[in-house]
Design a protein around this motif. Sequence first.
Motif, short mmCIF file in Angstrom:
data_model
loop_
_atom_site.label_atom_id
_atom_site.label_comp_id
_atom_site.label_asym_id
_atom_site.label_seq_id
_atom_site.Cartn_x
_atom_site.Cartn_y
_atom_site.Cartn_z
N GLU A 100 -57.59 29.05 -27.46
CA GLU A 100 -57.38 27.61 -27.52
C GLU A 100 -57.32 27.00 -26.13
N GLN A 101 -56.77 27.73 -25.16
CA GLN A 101 -56.73 27.23 -23.79
C GLN A 101 -58.14 26.99 -23.27
N ILE A 102 -59.04 27.93 -23.53
CA ILE A 102 -60.43 27.77 -23.11
C ILE A 102 -61.07 26.60 -23.85
N ALA A 103 -60.79 26.46 -25.14
CA ALA A 103 -61.33 25.34 -25.91
C ALA A 103 -60.85 24.01 -25.33
N LEU A 104 -59.58 23.94 -24.93
CA LEU A 104 -59.04 22.72 -24.33
C LEU A 104 -59.74 22.43 -23.00
N ILE A 105 -59.89 23.43 -22.17
CA ILE A 105 -60.58 23.26 -20.88
C ILE A 105 -61.98 22.71 -21.12
N ASP A 106 -62.69 23.29 -22.09
CA ASP A 106 -64.06 22.85 -22.36
C ASP A 106 -64.09 21.41 -22.87
N LEU A 107 -63.19 21.05 -23.77
CA LEU A 107 -63.14 19.67 -24.26
C LEU A 107 -62.88 18.69 -23.13
N LEU A 108 -61.94 19.03 -22.27
CA LEU A 108 -61.62 18.15 -21.15
C LEU A 108 -62.80 18.04 -20.18
N LYS A 109 -63.50 19.14 -19.95
CA LYS A 109 -64.70 19.09 -19.11
C LYS A 109 -65.75 18.18 -19.74
N GLN A 110 -65.94 18.29 -21.05
CA GLN A 110 -66.91 17.43 -21.74
C GLN A 110 -66.52 15.96 -21.64
N ALA A 111 -65.22 15.69 -21.56
CA ALA A 111 -64.74 14.32 -21.44
C ALA A 111 -64.87 13.79 -20.02
N GLY A 112 -65.30 14.66 -19.09
CA GLY A 112 -65.50 14.20 -17.73
C GLY A 112 -64.41 14.57 -16.75
N PHE A 113 -63.42 15.32 -17.19
CA PHE A 113 -62.38 15.75 -16.27
C PHE A 113 -62.94 16.82 -15.33
N THR A 114 -62.57 16.75 -14.07
CA THR A 114 -62.91 17.82 -13.14
C THR A 114 -61.95 18.98 -13.36
N LEU A 115 -62.29 20.14 -12.84
CA LEU A 115 -61.37 21.29 -12.98
C LEU A 115 -60.05 21.02 -12.28
N SER A 116 -60.08 20.31 -11.17
CA SER A 116 -58.83 19.97 -10.48
C SER A 116 -57.97 19.04 -11.33
#
Length: 141
Positions: free
Chosen positions: A47-63
């Motif tokens: 789920e942590q990876i799924a959250l990271i991916d969703l946030l990346k798709q929303a335009g969030f940077t890794l930072s």
Amino acid sequence: MSELSISELRARTGVAASALRFYERKGLLHPARRAGGKRVYDEAAVEQIALIDLLKQAGFTLSEIAALVGPSGRSAPDWRAVVAAKLRELDDRVQRIQRAQQALRHALDSERDRLDDCPVHHRILRAHARALATAAQHAPL
């Protein structure tokens, strides 16, 4: 709770092992433990990876993701303000994309051989130029 090797986590999420290791270095993901020198993740890592991916798709940077959600998956105290700001940014982007789609659809539907000869095309461009000028006037210096 079952444990996953890095290859099992990769298989469950579709994220390359190199990206998972990179997420660890960025503070986005933390293995539950090491067994025989190898990373072992708990089930929550999926789920942590799924959250990271969703946030990346929303335009969030890794930072930005690292500031919003730590390696444990727990959200930062100010997460609502950060998410609300990103939603406003996405809404603005959607509106710009929709205007571009409208202009492109008109271009394809135009009966003119050249767009240069189309008065509607020129109206669209003038409207867009006005929007650019307005945005520039309201942009921070």
